[in-house]
Design a protein around this motif. Structure first.
Motif, PDB file in Angstrom:
ATOM      1  N   GLU A  57       6.801  -0.188   9.841  1.00  0.00           N
ATOM      2  CA  GLU A  57       7.226  -0.055   8.443  1.00  0.00           C
ATOM      3  C   GLU A  57       7.956   1.263   8.234  1.00  0.00           C
ATOM      4  O   GLU A  57       8.956   1.319   7.517  1.00  0.00           O
ATOM      5  CB  GLU A  57       6.026  -0.121   7.492  1.00  0.00           C
ATOM      6  CG  GLU A  57       5.624  -1.509   7.121  1.00  0.00           C
ATOM      7  CD  GLU A  57       4.635  -1.531   5.962  1.00  0.00           C
ATOM      8  OE1 GLU A  57       4.503  -0.541   5.202  1.00  0.00           O
ATOM      9  OE2 GLU A  57       3.977  -2.569   5.818  1.00  0.00           O
ATOM     10  N   ASP A  58       7.448   2.329   8.831  1.00  0.00           N
ATOM     11  CA  ASP A  58       8.091   3.630   8.683  1.00  0.00           C
ATOM     12  C   ASP A  58       9.519   3.596   9.219  1.00  0.00           C
ATOM     13  O   ASP A  58      10.435   4.161   8.614  1.00  0.00           O
ATOM     14  CB  ASP A  58       7.270   4.716   9.381  1.00  0.00           C
ATOM     15  CG  ASP A  58       5.905   4.962   8.717  1.00  0.00           C
ATOM     16  OD1 ASP A  58       5.677   4.457   7.591  1.00  0.00           O
ATOM     17  OD2 ASP A  58       5.073   5.643   9.332  1.00  0.00           O
ATOM     18  N   ILE A  59       9.726   2.916  10.329  1.00  0.00           N
ATOM     19  CA  ILE A  59      11.076   2.775  10.888  1.00  0.00           C
ATOM     20  C   ILE A  59      11.958   1.970   9.942  1.00  0.00           C
ATOM     21  O   ILE A  59      13.101   2.336   9.682  1.00  0.00           O
ATOM     22  CB  ILE A  59      11.022   2.147  12.290  1.00  0.00           C
ATOM     23  CG1 ILE A  59      10.445   3.156  13.274  1.00  0.00           C
ATOM     24  CG2 ILE A  59      12.405   1.663  12.737  1.00  0.00           C
ATOM     25  CD1 ILE A  59      10.122   2.580  14.629  1.00  0.00           C
ATOM     26  N   GLY A  65      16.931   3.469   4.296  1.00  0.00           N
ATOM     27  CA  GLY A  65      17.104   4.442   3.229  1.00  0.00           C
ATOM     28  C   GLY A  65      16.204   4.176   2.028  1.00  0.00           C
ATOM     29  O   GLY A  65      16.573   4.470   0.893  1.00  0.00           O
ATOM     30  N   PHE A  66      15.018   3.677   2.260  1.00  0.00           N
ATOM     31  CA  PHE A  66      14.068   3.364   1.177  1.00  0.00           C
ATOM     32  C   PHE A  66      13.679   4.652   0.457  1.00  0.00           C
ATOM     33  O   PHE A  66      13.200   5.606   1.069  1.00  0.00           O
ATOM     34  CB  PHE A  66      12.846   2.660   1.758  1.00  0.00           C
ATOM     35  CG  PHE A  66      11.847   2.199   0.741  1.00  0.00           C
ATOM     36  CD1 PHE A  66      12.225   1.391  -0.319  1.00  0.00           C
ATOM     37  CD2 PHE A  66      10.519   2.564   0.859  1.00  0.00           C
ATOM     38  CE1 PHE A  66      11.296   0.955  -1.249  1.00  0.00           C
ATOM     39  CE2 PHE A  66       9.582   2.123  -0.057  1.00  0.00           C
ATOM     40  CZ  PHE A  66       9.967   1.317  -1.121  1.00  0.00           C
ATOM     41  N   ALA A  67      13.890   4.686  -0.851  1.00  0.00           N
ATOM     42  CA  ALA A  67      13.708   5.903  -1.642  1.00  0.00           C
ATOM     43  C   ALA A  67      12.271   6.428  -1.623  1.00  0.00           C
ATOM     44  O   ALA A  67      12.060   7.636  -1.624  1.00  0.00           O
ATOM     45  CB  ALA A  67      14.160   5.660  -3.085  1.00  0.00           C
ATOM     46  N   SER A  68      11.296   5.562  -1.612  1.00  0.00           N
ATOM     47  CA  SER A  68       9.892   5.990  -1.673  1.00  0.00           C
ATOM     48  C   SER A  68       9.253   6.136  -0.301  1.00  0.00           C
ATOM     49  O   SER A  68       8.032   6.145  -0.177  1.00  0.00           O
ATOM     50  CB  SER A  68       9.084   4.984  -2.505  1.00  0.00           C
ATOM     51  OG  SER A  68       9.576   4.925  -3.812  1.00  0.00           O
ATOM     52  N   PRO A 146      10.215   0.281  17.631  1.00  0.00           N
ATOM     53  CA  PRO A 146       9.260   1.131  18.334  1.00  0.00           C
ATOM     54  C   PRO A 146       8.702   0.397  19.546  1.00  0.00           C
ATOM     55  O   PRO A 146       8.767  -0.825  19.610  1.00  0.00           O
ATOM     56  CB  PRO A 146       8.154   1.335  17.292  1.00  0.00           C
ATOM     57  CG  PRO A 146       8.208   0.084  16.471  1.00  0.00           C
ATOM     58  CD  PRO A 146       9.675  -0.306  16.437  1.00  0.00           C
ATOM     59  N   PRO A 147       8.151   1.127  20.508  1.00  0.00           N
ATOM     60  CA  PRO A 147       7.517   0.441  21.632  1.00  0.00           C
ATOM     61  C   PRO A 147       6.321  -0.354  21.129  1.00  0.00           C
ATOM     62  O   PRO A 147       5.576   0.124  20.287  1.00  0.00           O
ATOM     63  CB  PRO A 147       7.081   1.583  22.552  1.00  0.00           C
ATOM     64  CG  PRO A 147       7.095   2.801  21.710  1.00  0.00           C
ATOM     65  CD  PRO A 147       8.051   2.559  20.585  1.00  0.00           C
ATOM     66  N   LEU A 148       6.178  -1.557  21.623  1.00  0.00           N
ATOM     67  CA  LEU A 148       5.084  -2.416  21.204  1.00  0.00           C
ATOM     68  C   LEU A 148       4.141  -2.632  22.377  1.00  0.00           C
ATOM     69  O   LEU A 148       4.566  -2.750  23.514  1.00  0.00           O
ATOM     70  CB  LEU A 148       5.611  -3.762  20.704  1.00  0.00           C
ATOM     71  CG  LEU A 148       6.541  -3.680  19.506  1.00  0.00           C
ATOM     72  CD1 LEU A 148       7.054  -5.057  19.150  1.00  0.00           C
ATOM     73  CD2 LEU A 148       5.830  -3.078  18.312  1.00  0.00           C
TER      74      LEU A 148
END
Length: 158
Positions: A57-59, A65-68, A146-148
């Motif tokens: 989610e962070d990626i 460009g998610f504002a929050s 990300p690596p999974l």
């Protein structure tokens, strides 16, 4: 122990996010149902899944460009750290604390989905539709992966 409340579970409208939500709920239910001997392992699996999913989610937030994203990612970091403390409790045999943490985690996660993940899903849908309406070719959104640990988990948007 109660499962995540599915009666008010609104779909987020993105299959990859809805699947991740279901997987989290399933793993949390495994913690709830675990016998004492199995609880430390079930908690570790939930922790590993949460850390991996939150990293994805962070990626997505950073790439889109998610504002929050800073507030959202901060919640992820705090919860994962608390869950790591729960893993220590489990290892040391303090299972009542772990079970209480699972109850609190369930409450937090239900709020988090409504107040943080739902706006993220709206943002990602807008990003997808904006690209398509502007003539962009359909493709996987947010190519950074990300690596999974397990193949097929946390697939990015399709």
């Amino acid at each position: 122990m109660a499962m995540l409340d599915r009666s008010d579970a609104m779909p987020l409208g993105l299959p990859f996010m809805d699947r991740a939500r279901e997987r989290f709920a399933w793993r949390l239910a495994q913690v709830d149902e675990a016998a004492d001997a199995a609880l430390p392992g079930a908690w570790r699996e939930l922790l590993a899944y949460a850390a991996e999913h939150f990293a994805c989610e962070d990626i997505w937030m950073r790439a889109s460009g998610f504002a929050s994203r800073k507030d959202h990612a901060a919640q992820h970091r705090v919860v994962v750290e608390v869950m790591r403390e729960g893993a220590v409790h489990a290892t040391e045999g303090r299972l009542a604390q772990v079970r209480e943490m699972a109850c609190q985690l369930r409450d937090w996660y239900e709020r988090h989905v409504r107040t943080m993940d739902a706006p993220l899903a709206r943002h990602l849908r807008t990003q997808r539709s904006g690209r398509r309406s502007a003539g962009a070719q359909p493709r996987d959104d947010f190519a950074a992966r990300p690596p999974l640990r397990r193949a097929g988990q946390h697939a990015l948007p399709r």
